[in-house]
Design an enzyme around this catalytic site. Structure first.
Site, PDB file in Angstrom:
ATOM      1  N   GLU A 180       1.448 -10.058  -4.246  1.00  0.00           N
ATOM      2  CA  GLU A 180       0.316 -10.284  -4.662  1.00  0.00           C
ATOM      3  C   GLU A 180      -0.173 -10.065  -6.115  1.00  0.00           C
ATOM      4  OE1 GLU A 180      -2.828 -10.446  -0.789  1.00  0.00           O
ATOM      5  OE2 GLU A 180      -1.943  -8.441  -1.160  1.00  0.00           O
TER       6      GLU A 180
ATOM      7  N   ALA B 299       0.816  -1.109  -0.025  1.00  0.00           N
ATOM      8  CA  ALA B 299      -0.173   0.073   0.009  1.00  0.00           C
ATOM      9  C   ALA B 299       1.030   1.351  -0.170  1.00  0.00           C
ATOM     10  CB  ALA B 299      -1.002  -0.022   1.136  1.00  0.00           C
TER      11      ALA B 299
ATOM     12  N   GLY C 267       1.619  -6.381  -1.213  1.00  0.00           N
ATOM     13  CA  GLY C 267       0.627  -6.166  -2.374  1.00  0.00           C
ATOM     14  C   GLY C 267       1.626  -6.332  -3.805  1.00  0.00           C
TER      15      GLY C 267
ATOM     16  N   GLU D 193       2.762  -8.472   5.866  1.00  0.00           N
ATOM     17  CA  GLU D 193       1.461  -7.589   6.484  1.00  0.00           C
ATOM     18  C   GLU D 193       1.493  -8.168   7.896  1.00  0.00           C
ATOM     19  OE1 GLU D 193       0.533  -7.970   2.218  1.00  0.00           O
ATOM     20  OE2 GLU D 193       1.557  -9.293   3.506  1.00  0.00           O
TER      21      GLU D 193
END
Length: 698
Positions: free
Chosen positions: A105, A63, A102, A125
């Protein structure tokens, strides 16, 4: 097309490049740009394979911190990832630097993954009190199996590209220098071998047949090693959903669990700790661009446990060290202890034999101060005695070159008084390492009254170079960490005087989240250390020095803690488990009788409040005096130096969360019932409560 994501054609390969410095975080513009670039690639009839890569020094981070606390704008990351995975053309992630959170991901959504050999991959995370919320808990087990996915997701540590290939995260590791070139080479392999599109979400061969007992066993392990933490347990729930539910249902379950983590107070504490660790490097009042002195070699005075550990810190960073001792046997023993530490690390597979020898080769033992004449930084690490330290600094003043930084590792003594032993007080600074110095991350740098700005900038920078979290503080007895610890220690001893047992006090502290209680920690460090400091204060006539107590009596008997097999607790040979000792109970009972104290039942809540509120009150006084500039400095010192649970954000953040009015009420209550300067309410605490503010508002 977004200006931070570009689409271009290289031969028959469409290239999607994210260029959003410094770390290509997945902010709104990047997310929007990825979708647009994918659409452009799918519409481009001239290309048959697509590559996703990134400019700059790394692949994609998670993020965007610039969007923290703000409502997320569409497209949200799970939707972007779903678009990528549904690509009708083969989609390759070409990774360099790091693919974390992310970013990984996104890579998992691609049909193939290739990385440069130096790349690292991970889902960290959990360290922020969260779980991977864009399919990471659902896709990773499908690639590497549930057990290995649990290890990576609950641990949060990155793995190398080589490990990623072995696990099955990557399809190839490339020894080239350009991730784009690696991606283009793999694109040609896709064509040459007619590799089929196989979305990760559709794979189940690595999770079929997973033993359900795995999850129960994993939860049992977490209940021991992470019993206070919320997010790791939710990670297990999410991976279990990947194994037991269809992919779409697993994604819904992941989202539910992710939102429960978002709502957890632990997430707020861990996020605060994460950002504060970065903010402490930005020192208020130290001008930007302050020059940094070149530190190419250092000297450590004292080859004991602390000095040896400090020497290892610099050798680990490739910086040559001269290690000075007064006597040959002490020097020989110190160097031997360093070698034993390195060889123990090598036995665990964390160092090679060659690395051990390289680091030992950087440490040059000496008995002569004359050998320190050309070093750039000297750190004195002898025991806490002002006269000895001043004698050492007077010698350093004579032998060290102009511009050399003269630092002391003192944990309590006055830096300014030490500096008077030299003709260069501007070069004198405190560098307070924490034991074991080669392990503990905190470095409490102490600004003297006359310390030059470039010295401060240099010691902050050298802290970063040797892998420490460096926090700059001012001069007072005990600085920040030990000053607050002494108040907690005083209160813990007083609680035992009043009727609690040492083990009850320690249990309350560990149940709060500390790795060790006050008394077990004292035994580990050696209760003779604090005893000698208190004795020095009493001999010097310090009016604030605590009176002789039952811990001092134990030290006088030679019960120094773990190193002597007995301290506040007793220890079986070869076992570090603290055990209650009837002899200590008898000594405590005798002291109560001498003082006319009738022991009373003390609640766990009283123990918690007295041990923590006294710390917060002292922290407020430290802020008021300017010893620490920001409450976050205190929080980071306590998290990295004293084991304050990071999920609670540090003592000052914790106080903000429970309410400063609650803390102040407790401080006033204990001041009225117990007395003592430590319970005199901090004027800053009173002012903040009156104004309805928090420490974070300062």
């Amino acid at each position: 097309m977004s200006n931070v994501v570009q689409y271009a054609r290289t031969g028959r390969t469409g290239v999607i490049t994210v260029d959003y410095p410094p770390v290509n975080a997945l902010g709104h513009e990047v997310r929007k740009g990825l979708v647009a670039a994918l659409d452009a690639g799918l519409a481009d009839d001239e290309v048959d394979v697509l590559v996703v890569t990134a400019a700059g020094r790394t692949f994609m981070a998670g993020a965007d911190i610039r969007e923290f606390g703000k409502p997320s704008q569409p497209p949200v990351l799970p939707d972007v990832i779903a678009c990528l995975e549904s690509s009708t053309k083969p989609l390759i992630a070409a990774i360099h630097g790091t693919a974390l959170g992310g970013g990984l991901e996104v890579a998992l959504a691609c049909h193939f993954r290739v990385a440069l050999r130096g790349a690292k991959l991970g889902l960290p995370e959990v360290k922020l009190g969260l779980l991977p919320g864009s399919g990471g808990t659902q896709r990773l087990p499908r690639l590497i199996g549930a057990e290995k996915a649990l290890d990576l997701i609950t641990g949060g540590e990155p793995v190398s590209a080589a490990a990623g290939l072995e696990l099955g995260i990557l399809d190839a590791v490339d020894d080239g220098v350009s991730a784009l070139d690696a991606g283009l080479r793999f694109a040609q392999r896709v064509r040459d071998e007619s590799l089929p599109i196989r979305p990760v979400s559709g794979r189940d061969d690595r999770i079929v047949g997973t033993d359900p007992a795995l999850f129960a066993a994993y939860r049992a392990g977490l209940s021991k090693r992470a019993r206070h933490l919320f997010a790791p347990h939710r990670c297990v729930d999410a991976v279990e959903a990947a194994v037991t539910l269809p992919f779409a249902d697993g994604m819904k379950r992941e989202r539910e669990l992710f939102l429960s983590c978002m709502d957890s107070p632990q997430r707020r504490g861990l996020i605060h700790a994460f950002f504060s660790e970065r903010d402490v490097a930005k020192v208020p009042g130290l001008p930007a661009g302050t020059p940094i002195r070149n530190i190419a070699s250092v000297a450590i005075i004292g080859a004991g446990t602390m000095g040896g550990g400090i020497a290892m810190c610099f050798a680990n960073a490739g910086i040559p060290v001269r290690l000075l001792e007064a006597k040959e046997d002490a020097l020989t023993n110190g160097v031997a202890a360093i070698r034993r530490n390195y060889e123990a690390t090598a036995k665990k597979g964390k160092l090679t034999a060659e690395q051990v020898e390289t680091r030992m080769g950087l440490i040059r033992p000496t008995l002569a101060y004359a050998d320190l004449g050309d070093v750039d930084l000297v750190i004195e690490a002898v025991f806490e005695n002002m006269a000895i330290k001043k004698e050492i600094f007077a010698t350093l003043d004579e032998v060290c070159k102009p511009g050399a930084i003269l630092a002391t590792n003192t944990s309590t003594l006055d830096i300014d008084e030490i500096a008077t032993a030299t003709k260069r007080p501007q070069d004198v600074v405190g560098m307070h390492f924490f034991s074991p110095a080669n392990v503990m991350r905190l470095l409490e740098n102490v600004r003297g009254e006359k310390t030059a700005d470039d010295v401060l900038a240099t010691v902050q920078d050298i802290g970063r170079r040797i892998g420490k979290v460096a926090v700059l503080v001012g001069v007072c007895y005990g600085f920040v960490g030990n000053r607050m610890l002494h108040q907690r220690g005083r209160e813990a001893i007083a609680l035992v005087d009043d009727g609690a047992s040492p083990q009850q006090v320690d249990t309350v502290i560990t149940d709060f989240g500390f790795p060790m209680g006050q008394f077990a920690m004292g035994d580990l460090a050696g209760i003779d250390v604090g005893w000698r400091i208190r004795e020095e204060r009493r001999k010097a006539g310090d009016p604030d020095a605590p009176a002789r107590n039952w811990v001092d009596r134990l030290a006088e008997q030679g019960r120094f803690g773990q190193k002597t097999g007995a301290g506040i607790y007793r220890y079986e040979p070869g076992n570090r488990t603290p055990l209650p000792d009837p002899e200590v109970e008898a000594l405590i009972a005798a002291q109560r009788a001498e003082q006319g104290v009738t022991p009373r039942d003390i609640s766990d809540q009283e123990i918690l409040e007295r041990c923590l509120y006294v710390m917060v009150n002292e922290g407020a006084k430290i802020l008021e005096e300017g010893i620490a500039v920001r409450s976050l400095d205190i929080d980071i010192i306590w998290i990295h130096g004293y084991g304050f649970p990071a999920f609670r954000g540090g003592p000052m953040f914790w106080a903000d969360q429970i309410g400063l009015a609650t803390v102040l009420d407790g401080v006033k209550r204990f001041h009225a019932t117990l007395g003592g300067a430590q319970w005199e309410p901090s004027p800053l605490l009173e002012r903040l409560v009156a104004e309805g503010k928090r420490f974070a508002d300062l």
